[in-house]
Motif scaffolding. Structure first.
Motif: not given
Length: 424
Positions: A299, A407-408, A345, A339, A410, A404-405, A305
Motif C-alpha cells: 500500500r 495493492d491495486t 508513494t 508487476q 491488476m 498504480p499502488t 503494470t
C-alpha cells in the motif's frame, strides 16, 4: 580462566610491555617507517577505536616514531548507534586539538540513507536483491575520501585498519588467504602493499591491521580499563563500551549496526545499548525497524503494470552528475519484472518523515531532561532536502509516478505477453 593463566594486562602495570601491545608495536615499527603518511580508517566501533587510541598512545610515550602526517577518516553513515557517534565526535575533537587531520566522511546529501529513501522514494534495502545501503553510505564515500587524501599527499601512505581475526567467518577467510602476503606474519598484523579499491595508486599505499591478533577481551580491557587512564592517554572510550553492553560487553560480545537496520532480523545492537541505564532513553529508536518494515508493504509503493520501458543506452546528465539510462518504447515485462513493486508513494514518505522526526524529538526531550547528549537522525539540512525532493515530485529512474499502488488489483501479465484479466 584459571588464575595462573597469563592475560594481556596481567603481571605488569605498564601496558606497553605486555605481549599483545608488543606485537602491535613490532608491527608498526616494521611497516610504519616505510611510509611517509598514516591514514586511519575509523568507523567509531570498538576495534577501530582501540587501534587508533593504542597507536596514538605508543607515539605519546615515545615507543613509536610518528610519521610526517596522520590523517583520520571517520566513516559517518548518519545511521550509527548514538554512543558510537558521540564517542567518535569527542575523540576526533581531541585529535584535532593536537594537530591530527580528521575528516568526517559522509555520503553526498542526496545519497544519505533517509534522504535517498524518503526524498527520492527508494524502498528500504533488503538482503535479497536490493542491498543498496552499505556501498552507498559507507564504502563509496570512504574510497573517494581516501583517493582525495592520497592526491593531496606526496610520498607513500599506510592505511591502518581495525581488522581482527575472529570478527566474522567471511572476514577471517580473507585474512587467512592474505596474512602471509608480502612476508608478514599474523602476529605482525595483516599487511598488504596495494589497496584494491583505490585506482591509480599502485606502489603508493599499503594497508596494515596492527591489532589483528587481539582477542575481544583484549579490546574491551583496553577500552574499559586502560584507555581512560591518564597514563594511557585519558581517552573517552566508555561510550564505545556502552554500545556493546557496558560492564557486560565482553560477555555479551554483541555486534553493532545501524539504527533500526532493515537488513537485520533483530535490532540487537540497539537492544544492547538501551539495556545500559545511561542510554535507556533511546528506546524510541526501536520503532525505526518496524517503520522500515512497514514501508515495504504494497500500500505504500507503486507497481509496474506489466509494461516496461527497456533501457537502450545511457547518456550523461549534467544536473544529476552521472550517466542516466535512456529508455525505448514500452514493451511487455519479463516474467521476473512484470508487476514488480517499486518506489514509495509521496504519502508514505511524508508519513515516515513525520515518524522519524517524532522519534528523534522523543529521544531528545528525554536526553535534555536527563542531561544526556542529544541525537540527530535527521538534521535540518536533510529534512529540508527531503521535503524539497518530495515537492519536486522526485521518483527513481524508470518511474513516472503515474503507476498504480502495489495493492491495486491488476490483470496478470505472463512472459509471453498473454494477459489473464482479473475478475472483480
Amino acid at each position: 580462566m584459571s588464575s595462573h593463566q597469563p592475560t594481556l594486562f596481567g603481571g605488569s602495570k605498564r601496558l606497553v610491555y605486555d605481549e599483545a601491545i608488543e606485537l602491535t608495536l613490532q608491527s608498526m615499527q616494521a611497516y610504519g617507517p616505510g611510509h611517509d603518511h598514516w591514514v586511519f580508517a575509523f568507523s567509531g566501533g570498538k576495534d577501530s577505536t582501540a587501534t587508533l587510541t593504542v597507536i596514538m598512545h605508543l607515539i605519546d610515550v615515545g615507543r613509536l616514531a610518528a610519521p610526517r602526517s596522520i590523517t583520520v577518516l571517520y566513516a559517518d553513515t548518519r545511521m550509527e548507534l548514538p554512543p558510537l557517534s558521540i564517542s567518535a565526535a569527542l575523540l576526533l575533537d581531541r585529535l584535532r586539538v593536537r594537530g591530527v587531520r580528521c575528516d568526517v566522511v559522509m555520503a553526498p546529501l542526496d545519497k544519505r540513507f533517509l534522504v535517498y529513501m524518503l526524498g527520492r522514494g527508494v524502498p528500504p534495502p533488503n538482503n535479497n536483491t536490493f542491498r543498496w545501503c552499505t556501498r552507498q553510505i559507507k564504502v563509496d564515500p570512504m574510497t573517494e575520501a581516501l583517493q582525495q587524501r592520497i592526491d593531496e599527499l606526496d610520498g607513500t601512505i599506510l592505511m591502518i585498519t581495525g581488522v581482527r581475526q575472529g570478527e566474522s567467518a567471511i572476514r577471517d577467510g580473507r585474512i587467512e588467504m592474505s596474512c602471509g602476503k608480502d612476508g608478514a606474519e599474523c602476529g605482525q598484523g595483516w599487511y598488504q602493499q596495494v589497496l584494491p579499491e583505490a585506482k591509480g595508486i599502485r606502489g603508493r599505499i599499503a594497508t596494515l591491521a596492527p591489532l589483528l591478533h587481539w582477542r575481544v577481551c583484549n579490546v574491551f580491557d583496553w577500552l574499559k580499563v586502560y584507555a581512560p587512564m591518564a597514563e594511557y592517554g585519558g581517552w573517552e572510550t566508555r561510550a564505545v563500551v556502552d554500545a556493546y553492553g557496558g560492564d557486560e560487553a565482553q560477555e555479551i560480545n554483541a555486534r553493532t549496526g545501524c539504527n533500526g537496520c532493515p537488513l537485520a532480523s533483530r535490532d540487537l545492537g540497539l537492544e544492547t545499548v538501551i539495556r545500559v541505564p545511561v542510554w535507556s532513553h533511546l528506546s524510541p529508536l526501536l520503532r525505526l525497524k518496524p517503520l522500515y518494515r512497514e514501508l515495504r508493504l504494497p500500500r505504500h509503493r507503486l507497481k509496474k503494470t506489466g509494461l516496461v520501458r527497456p533501457v537502450v543506452g545511457s547518456e550523461w546528465n549534467e544536473e544529476a552528475g552521472e550517466d542516466l539510462p535512456v529508455f525505448g518504447e514500452p514493451e511487455i515485462a519479463t516474467a521476473k519484472n512484470k508487476q514488480r513493486m517499486g518506489p514509495l508513494t509521496f504519502e508514505a514518505r511524508l508519513m515516515a518523515l513525520d515518524r522519524v522526526l517524532a522519534i528523534q524529538a522523543e529521544c531528545n526531550e528525554a536526553a535534555i531532561r536527563l542531561g544526556c547528549p542529544t541525537i540527530d537522525l535527521l538534521n535540518a539540512e536533510e529534512e529540508a532536502r527531503i521535503r524539497e525532493l518530495i515537492a519536486a515530485k522526485t521518483w527513481p529512474n524508470g518511474w513516472e509516478g503515474d503507476e498504480p499502488t502495489a495493492d491495486t488489483p491488476m490483470d496478470t501479465v505472463y512472459a509471453d505477453g498473454s494477459v489473464q484479466p482479473i475478475f472483480l
